[in-house]
Design a protein around this motif. Structure first.
Motif, mmCIF file in Angstrom:
data_model
loop_
_atom_site.group_PDB
_atom_site.id
_atom_site.type_symbol
_atom_site.label_atom_id
_atom_site.label_comp_id
_atom_site.label_asym_id
_atom_site.label_seq_id
_atom_site.Cartn_x
_atom_site.Cartn_y
_atom_site.Cartn_z
ATOM 1 N N ASP A 140 0.856 -1.185 0.000
ATOM 2 C CA ASP A 140 0.000 0.000 0.000
ATOM 3 C C ASP A 140 0.891 1.234 0.000
ATOM 4 N N LEU A 141 0.908 1.969 -1.107
ATOM 5 C CA LEU A 141 1.788 3.131 -1.207
ATOM 6 C C LEU A 141 1.405 4.251 -0.253
ATOM 7 N N ASP A 142 0.212 4.191 0.312
ATOM 8 C CA ASP A 142 -0.151 5.177 1.334
ATOM 9 C C ASP A 142 0.726 5.027 2.572
ATOM 10 N N ALA A 143 1.294 3.842 2.743
ATOM 11 C CA ALA A 143 2.165 3.584 3.898
ATOM 12 C C ALA A 143 3.625 3.862 3.589
ATOM 13 N N LEU A 144 3.915 4.389 2.393
ATOM 14 C CA LEU A 144 5.312 4.639 2.018
ATOM 15 C C LEU A 144 6.008 5.632 2.938
ATOM 16 N N PRO A 145 5.381 6.750 3.338
ATOM 17 C CA PRO A 145 6.088 7.671 4.236
ATOM 18 C C PRO A 145 6.561 7.006 5.528
ATOM 19 N N ALA A 146 5.728 6.163 6.117
ATOM 20 C CA ALA A 146 6.131 5.478 7.353
ATOM 21 C C ALA A 146 7.293 4.530 7.094
ATOM 22 N N ALA A 147 7.282 3.849 5.933
ATOM 23 C CA ALA A 147 8.363 2.926 5.607
ATOM 24 C C ALA A 147 9.676 3.673 5.384
ATOM 25 N N VAL A 148 9.609 4.827 4.725
ATOM 26 C CA VAL A 148 10.819 5.621 4.502
ATOM 27 C C VAL A 148 11.350 6.160 5.822
ATOM 28 N N GLU A 149 10.466 6.626 6.688
ATOM 29 C CA GLU A 149 10.903 7.133 7.996
ATOM 30 C C GLU A 149 11.594 6.040 8.797
ATOM 31 N N THR A 150 11.029 4.841 8.784
ATOM 32 C CA THR A 150 11.636 3.717 9.502
ATOM 33 C C THR A 150 13.014 3.381 8.933
ATOM 34 N N ALA A 151 13.127 3.396 7.596
ATOM 35 C CA ALA A 151 14.408 3.082 6.962
ATOM 36 C C ALA A 151 15.465 4.121 7.306
ATOM 37 N N LEU A 152 15.092 5.387 7.336
ATOM 38 C CA LEU A 152 16.057 6.439 7.660
ATOM 39 C C LEU A 152 16.518 6.333 9.113
#
Length: 445
Positions: free
Chosen positions: A402-414
């Motif tokens: 779900d690309l709506d969850a992309l911001p959370a995934a990027v924040e976690t990766a950073l």
């Protein structure tokens, strides 16, 4: 491991007197690709222009331009490194005399292909132990030998970049000489390999031209024919090319034909496969010495018949301009139908129909550090590969379904990048973000 280092072989640094605490040499990250099993290949350049005293013919004082391909296993450990494009420290010539590789590709049989402008392509086995084949242009062969060469002919080139579609076809960008008012080779054609045509030692894949950025080719001579790039069954040459040009098609689509700051005299960067029959081609208008922010650009959608199917939508010419920093790379995940772009203003995601699905602003606090990363590639597992420009670390960002969850995934990766970097610092003890490796075998071709 989500964070892995772009390493320099310690033996290379020792042989050429590359002091991590000093200056005068740089490591330039170029590209990275990954296998379905999780192995990662990174491509970098070790570059030095010697300005000091000493014998310029000695290994410690000579100019350097090494191409470095490193294979990492799934946990991020370097397991093999290939060096090419520069003589060995003892003076033994390289199997590839000069190279300016920019991209990597993993061919369907596992062969590693390294390509660069204006069309040199080199093949290596998966273990990087030898050079299987090499095609080079006259520009490559004559580099630093004779600056008074006449206009270059086409030479023995293949492609400036290669990407592989899900069915195993090769999506290539090729350069041409003798175009419009360009004096040298110009990246101009998007082409696709024909079914059953493979790129292998002794065999160039036949490429069918899909679209040409520029169609003004009346200056081309017989030497500019490219037998492996065809249009209507004949070699691409002069008027035998797809028409109208991609620039004309985009100008009509955007209503910018003949306007100042449009697509005319534009440039393209490497295309990426969004599906087996749909590709993204970044095209940007002419650049000027002054600020180019607000200039016209398009991430064009081109199908496997050369038709323009629109472009990636939702980008503002000024607020989302890739001209700031010249970040024009678009990567795509053809297995899930997604495209991604990162520039100094945001991280963007689209679906296969070109509709925007996510915009992560680099002005927002959790994502400010994204401005230090460059976008390299998307893996078969659906991860986005980013590289830190100064710290020479590769970050794998898992993209959620779900690309709506992309911001959370990027924040976690950073956030994970910081802890991963700390662990690597304890392991490698880098100086000036130089990660020296002594364990992986080095194949100096």
């Amino acid at each position: 491991m989500p964070t892995l280092p772009l390493t320099v072989p310690r033996s290379l640094a020792d042989a050429h007197g590359l002091d991590p605490a000093g200056d005068g040499w740089v490591l330039l990250p170029k590209h990275a690709v990954a296998t379905p099993a999780g192995d990662t290949y990174t491509l970098s350049t070790v570059w030095r222009y010697w300005r000091g005293s000493g014998d310029p013919t000695s290994a410690a004082h000579c100019n350097l331009n090494y191409q470095v391909i490193t294979r990492h296993d799934p946990d991020g450990t370097p397991v093999a490194t290939a060096l090419y494009g520069h003589p060995r420290p003892d003076g033994t010539p390289s199997a590839i005399p000069y190279a300016n590789s920019e991209t990597l590709a993993l061919l369907p049989d596992g062969t590693v292909a390294a390509s660069g402008h204006p069309g040199s392509t080199h093949l290596f086995p998966p273990d990087l132990s030898r050079v299987l084949a090499t095609w080079q242009t006259p520009h490559d062969r004559q580099y630093e030998q004779d600056e008074q060469q006449p206009e270059q002919d086409g030479g023995d080139l293949f492609a400036s970049s290669i990407a592989v579609t899900p069915s195993g076809r090769l999506l290539c960008a090729t350069s041409e000489y003798g175009l419009a008012n360009w004096a040298d080779a110009h990246l101009n054609v998007v082409a696709l390999s024909e079914p059953g045509s493979a790129l292998a030692p002794g065999s160039k894949a036949t490429l069918r031209a899909l679209t040409a950025l520029e169609t003004r080719a009346d200056r081309q001579t017989d030497a500019h024919r490219q037998p492996h790039v065809v249009h209507d069954g004949e070699p691409l040459w002069r008027d035998n090319r797809p028409s109208p040009s991609l620039i004309d098609l985009l100008s009509e689509l955007t209503g910018t034909s003949g306007t100042l700051g449009g697509h005319q005299d534009g440039t393209m960067t490497r295309p990426s496969a969004l599906a087996d029959d749909l590709f993204v081609v970044p095209v940007f208008g002419r650049t000027y010495r002054s600020s180019n922010r607000g200039q016209q650009f398009s991430f064009a959608l081109v199908d496997d018949q050369g038709g323009l199917r629109g472009r990636l939508e939702g980008l503002d010419l000024r607020e989302d301009s890739p001209f700031t920093g010249f970040d024009f790379t678009v990567v795509a995940d053809p297995y899930r139908g997604r495209a991604f772009h990162l520039n100094r203003y945001g991280f963007y995601a689209w679906t296969a129909d070109g509709k925007p699905r996510s915009r992560i602003s680099t002005a927002d606090k959790p994502f400010k550090s994204l401005v230090h990363f460059a976008l390299l590639e998307c893996t078969p597992a659906g991860e986005v590969l980013l590289v830190h420009r100064k710290q020479h670390l590769l970050l794998r960002v898992p993209v959620p379904q779900d690309l709506d969850a992309l911001p959370a995934a990027v924040e976690t990766a950073l956030k994970g990048y910081g802890s991963g970097r700390l662990a690597l610092k304890k392991q490698y003890a880098p100086v000036n973000w130089t990660w020296l490796d002594s364990a992986a075998p080095v194949f100096h071709h």
